[in-house]
Design a protein around this motif. Sequence first.
Motif, PDB file in Angstrom:
ATOM      1  N   LEU A 156      -4.780   6.632   1.737  1.00  0.00           N
ATOM      2  CA  LEU A 156      -5.661   5.814   0.856  1.00  0.00           C
ATOM      3  C   LEU A 156      -5.840   7.027  -0.206  1.00  0.00           C
ATOM      4  O   LEU A 156      -6.675   8.128  -0.090  1.00  0.00           O
ATOM      5  CB  LEU A 156      -6.709   5.300   1.523  1.00  0.00           C
ATOM      6  N   ASP A 157      -5.511   6.845  -1.336  1.00  0.00           N
ATOM      7  CA  ASP A 157      -5.797   7.840  -2.575  1.00  0.00           C
ATOM      8  C   ASP A 157      -6.137   6.853  -3.875  1.00  0.00           C
ATOM      9  O   ASP A 157      -5.253   6.059  -4.084  1.00  0.00           O
ATOM     10  CB  ASP A 157      -4.456   8.712  -2.875  1.00  0.00           C
ATOM     11  N   TRP A 158      -7.304   6.989  -4.147  1.00  0.00           N
ATOM     12  CA  TRP A 158      -7.927   6.206  -5.253  1.00  0.00           C
ATOM     13  C   TRP A 158      -6.950   6.364  -6.592  1.00  0.00           C
ATOM     14  O   TRP A 158      -6.716   5.122  -7.130  1.00  0.00           O
ATOM     15  CB  TRP A 158      -9.150   6.536  -5.756  1.00  0.00           C
ATOM     16  N   ARG A 159      -6.538   7.273  -6.792  1.00  0.00           N
ATOM     17  CA  ARG A 159      -5.729   7.579  -8.084  1.00  0.00           C
ATOM     18  C   ARG A 159      -4.389   6.731  -7.703  1.00  0.00           C
ATOM     19  O   ARG A 159      -3.720   6.089  -8.941  1.00  0.00           O
ATOM     20  CB  ARG A 159      -5.380   8.980  -8.418  1.00  0.00           C
ATOM     21  N   LYS A 160      -3.630   6.675  -6.834  1.00  0.00           N
ATOM     22  CA  LYS A 160      -2.361   6.257  -6.563  1.00  0.00           C
ATOM     23  C   LYS A 160      -2.625   4.632  -6.476  1.00  0.00           C
ATOM     24  O   LYS A 160      -1.703   3.828  -6.876  1.00  0.00           O
ATOM     25  CB  LYS A 160      -1.871   6.719  -5.334  1.00  0.00           C
ATOM     26  N   VAL A 161      -3.720   4.323  -5.986  1.00  0.00           N
ATOM     27  CA  VAL A 161      -3.848   3.004  -5.771  1.00  0.00           C
ATOM     28  C   VAL A 161      -4.246   1.972  -7.043  1.00  0.00           C
ATOM     29  O   VAL A 161      -3.766   1.149  -7.442  1.00  0.00           O
ATOM     30  CB  VAL A 161      -5.236   2.588  -4.884  1.00  0.00           C
ATOM     31  N   VAL A 162      -5.220   2.925  -8.031  1.00  0.00           N
ATOM     32  CA  VAL A 162      -5.521   2.195  -9.125  1.00  0.00           C
ATOM     33  C   VAL A 162      -4.815   2.554 -10.308  1.00  0.00           C
ATOM     34  O   VAL A 162      -4.260   1.755 -10.960  1.00  0.00           O
ATOM     35  CB  VAL A 162      -7.224   2.511  -9.427  1.00  0.00           C
ATOM     36  N   GLN A 163      -4.510   3.858 -10.608  1.00  0.00           N
ATOM     37  CA  GLN A 163      -3.607   4.193 -11.769  1.00  0.00           C
ATOM     38  C   GLN A 163      -2.225   4.157 -11.218  1.00  0.00           C
ATOM     39  O   GLN A 163      -1.595   3.858 -12.280  1.00  0.00           O
ATOM     40  CB  GLN A 163      -3.995   5.561 -12.075  1.00  0.00           C
ATOM     41  N   GLY A 164      -1.912   4.522 -10.104  1.00  0.00           N
ATOM     42  CA  GLY A 164      -0.430   4.212  -9.746  1.00  0.00           C
ATOM     43  C   GLY A 164      -0.094   2.966  -9.368  1.00  0.00           C
ATOM     44  O   GLY A 164       1.272   2.948  -8.924  1.00  0.00           O
ATOM     45  N   ASN A 165      -0.809   2.055  -9.301  1.00  0.00           N
ATOM     46  CA  ASN A 165      -0.748   0.728  -8.778  1.00  0.00           C
ATOM     47  C   ASN A 165       0.132   0.569  -7.435  1.00  0.00           C
ATOM     48  O   ASN A 165       0.773  -0.270  -7.311  1.00  0.00           O
ATOM     49  CB  ASN A 165       0.275  -0.005  -9.933  1.00  0.00           C
ATOM     50  N   GLU A 166      -0.335   1.381  -6.738  1.00  0.00           N
ATOM     51  CA  GLU A 166      -0.047   1.435  -5.245  1.00  0.00           C
ATOM     52  C   GLU A 166      -0.922   0.765  -4.396  1.00  0.00           C
ATOM     53  O   GLU A 166      -1.521   1.222  -3.286  1.00  0.00           O
ATOM     54  CB  GLU A 166       0.468   2.744  -4.917  1.00  0.00           C
ATOM     55  N   LYS A 167      -0.992  -0.558  -4.719  1.00  0.00           N
ATOM     56  CA  LYS A 167      -1.981  -1.447  -3.675  1.00  0.00           C
ATOM     57  C   LYS A 167      -1.865  -1.332  -2.179  1.00  0.00           C
ATOM     58  O   LYS A 167      -2.893  -1.629  -1.401  1.00  0.00           O
ATOM     59  CB  LYS A 167      -2.141  -2.866  -4.278  1.00  0.00           C
ATOM     60  N   TRP A 168      -0.425  -1.132  -1.938  1.00  0.00           N
ATOM     61  CA  TRP A 168      -0.133  -1.182  -0.524  1.00  0.00           C
ATOM     62  C   TRP A 168      -0.737  -0.227   0.201  1.00  0.00           C
ATOM     63  O   TRP A 168      -0.792  -0.245   1.446  1.00  0.00           O
ATOM     64  CB  TRP A 168       1.435  -1.221  -0.227  1.00  0.00           C
ATOM     65  N   ARG A 169      -1.337   1.067  -0.345  1.00  0.00           N
ATOM     66  CA  ARG A 169      -2.143   1.966   0.410  1.00  0.00           C
ATOM     67  C   ARG A 169      -3.490   1.487   1.005  1.00  0.00           C
ATOM     68  O   ARG A 169      -3.703   1.991   1.895  1.00  0.00           O
ATOM     69  CB  ARG A 169      -2.346   3.054  -0.672  1.00  0.00           C
ATOM     70  N   LEU A 170      -3.836   0.338   0.663  1.00  0.00           N
ATOM     71  CA  LEU A 170      -5.086  -0.186   1.209  1.00  0.00           C
ATOM     72  C   LEU A 170      -4.745  -0.604   2.589  1.00  0.00           C
ATOM     73  O   LEU A 170      -5.775  -1.004   3.549  1.00  0.00           O
ATOM     74  CB  LEU A 170      -5.503  -1.561   0.256  1.00  0.00           C
ATOM     75  N   ILE A 171      -3.662  -1.038   2.913  1.00  0.00           N
ATOM     76  CA  ILE A 171      -3.052  -1.580   4.211  1.00  0.00           C
ATOM     77  C   ILE A 171      -2.617  -0.289   5.117  1.00  0.00           C
ATOM     78  O   ILE A 171      -2.857  -0.148   6.206  1.00  0.00           O
ATOM     79  CB  ILE A 171      -2.027  -2.580   3.980  1.00  0.00           C
ATOM     80  N   THR A 172      -1.960   0.389   4.507  1.00  0.00           N
ATOM     81  CA  THR A 172      -0.888   1.369   5.201  1.00  0.00           C
ATOM     82  C   THR A 172      -1.955   2.609   5.482  1.00  0.00           C
ATOM     83  O   THR A 172      -1.503   3.241   6.710  1.00  0.00           O
ATOM     84  CB  THR A 172       0.103   1.912   4.356  1.00  0.00           C
ATOM     85  N   ALA A 173      -2.866   2.855   4.952  1.00  0.00           N
ATOM     86  CA  ALA A 173      -3.776   3.882   5.497  1.00  0.00           C
ATOM     87  C   ALA A 173      -4.483   3.737   6.931  1.00  0.00           C
ATOM     88  O   ALA A 173      -4.684   4.562   7.505  1.00  0.00           O
ATOM     89  CB  ALA A 173      -5.054   4.073   4.378  1.00  0.00           C
ATOM     90  N   MET A 174      -4.659   2.325   7.150  1.00  0.00           N
ATOM     91  CA  MET A 174      -5.249   2.051   8.396  1.00  0.00           C
ATOM     92  C   MET A 174      -4.101   2.353   9.687  1.00  0.00           C
ATOM     93  O   MET A 174      -4.633   2.269  10.892  1.00  0.00           O
ATOM     94  CB  MET A 174      -5.855   0.808   8.681  1.00  0.00           C
ATOM     95  N   TRP A 175      -3.047   2.638   9.386  1.00  0.00           N
ATOM     96  CA  TRP A 175      -1.986   2.788  10.443  1.00  0.00           C
ATOM     97  C   TRP A 175      -1.798   4.408  10.556  1.00  0.00           C
ATOM     98  O   TRP A 175      -0.930   4.522  11.445  1.00  0.00           O
ATOM     99  CB  TRP A 175      -0.791   2.160  10.096  1.00  0.00           C
ATOM    100  N   LEU A 176      -2.322   4.997   9.650  1.00  0.00           N
ATOM    101  CA  LEU A 176      -2.179   6.501   9.745  1.00  0.00           C
ATOM    102  C   LEU A 176      -3.254   7.540  10.220  1.00  0.00           C
ATOM    103  O   LEU A 176      -4.409   6.867  10.295  1.00  0.00           O
ATOM    104  CB  LEU A 176      -1.792   7.115   8.403  1.00  0.00           C
ATOM    105  N   HIS A 177      -3.018   8.526  11.238  1.00  0.00           N
ATOM    106  CA  HIS A 177      -4.064   9.276  11.784  1.00  0.00           C
ATOM    107  C   HIS A 177      -4.001  10.973  11.234  1.00  0.00           C
ATOM    108  O   HIS A 177      -2.830  11.518  11.258  1.00  0.00           O
ATOM    109  CB  HIS A 177      -4.147   9.009  13.179  1.00  0.00           C
ATOM    110  N   ALA A 178      -5.015  11.358  11.142  1.00  0.00           N
ATOM    111  CA  ALA A 178      -5.037  12.895  10.716  1.00  0.00           C
ATOM    112  C   ALA A 178      -4.614  13.726  11.618  1.00  0.00           C
ATOM    113  O   ALA A 178      -4.138  14.768  11.438  1.00  0.00           O
ATOM    114  CB  ALA A 178      -6.329  13.070  10.022  1.00  0.00           C
TER     115      ALA A 178
END
Length: 377
Positions: A156-178
């Motif tokens: 989840l990266d605000w710039r890529k979600v909003v400015q880059g129009n990558e809305k799918w990150r709102l879903i994919t972020a919950m399937w990744l772990h640090a």
Amino acid sequence: MGSSVSAPMRICNGVESHLQLRSLLRKLALVRETAKAGNLVRSEIFIRKLKENILKELPPTRSELKREEKMSSRDMERGRKHRGDTQWTSWLTPTIVVANVAIFIVVMFINDCPKTTRGANEDCVAKFLGRFSFQPLRENPLLGPSSSTLEKMGALDWRKVVQGNEKWRLITAMWLHAGIFHLLTNMFNVIFFGIRLEQQFGFIRIGLIYLISGFGGSILSALFLQNSISVGASGALLGLMGAMLSELLINWTIYESKLGALFTILFIIAVDLAIGLLPWVDNFAHIGGLLTGFFLGFILLIQPQLGWEESRNSSQYGARAKSKYNPCQYVLFFIAAVLVVAGLTIGIVMLFKGENGNKHCKWCHRLDCYPTSKWSC
């Protein structure tokens, strides 16, 4: 239990038999009068109809009673499903866990620490794993990939979600772990809460709560944390906890040992939110997922009030049926539905308008990280 039911039934049957006997005597007297009048044809027709009525009024046979018992047992089974007493087979929660583990392995494969850190001063952790080895501890103390790999894989990266129009990150972020510690902690809790809820309410409702809560956590996180990336299933996990809490509240009358369960759930939630005050932990995802799941629980996990199924069955004998849900349940359902729809809608609109949540709430940043003498935010 059998005696308390059968005694009134015998009394009712006795009264009905007395009334039927009086009716039968009146009909027989009418037959005699008709026969005396010489209308034998009408008498035979009437007697035949009278026999049919008598057969209808006879008590049921043993086979008929068994058939009625089977029908009533099916009704009771349906009632158990309505109340949530029937256990479903939990397969979605294990599938979620397996999917998260598999995705983490893929991320580590793509990360390829020996290749990306070649020439650096620090070595990869667990080098014997080859390209699956972890980034240096100074870079990632959770034993996981680099932040650049996570960003490439859908963090989840605000710039890529909003400015880059990558809305799918709102879903994919919950399937990744640090890191592996992050993964194991989340998956243990998903198993603990998810299996119990799925067994009671089924995979559809729990799956919806998991996904929508994770989505709600991502929205709140993106609104307030716009200078860092975020990953993890914590929002979805807190959504399950919130749903378990609201399920207990909205179905309060059907449970025993309610206070103990209430304090246990509140304690676990408080611990998770307290951990979220540490640096590098996205507490806004926790809060967003918790609130979303909490309100969804009032909508999706509502159960019929105690005694509804029994009163519905007894209504066949003239008794007044009990309402399926009590007024409090209806009120909570309506309020929660309004808040979920309004909250998600407002959050999405603010996010894609480029709003910064910190400008509208000056103190909210304290909910994500609280500075102490040991660390700064």
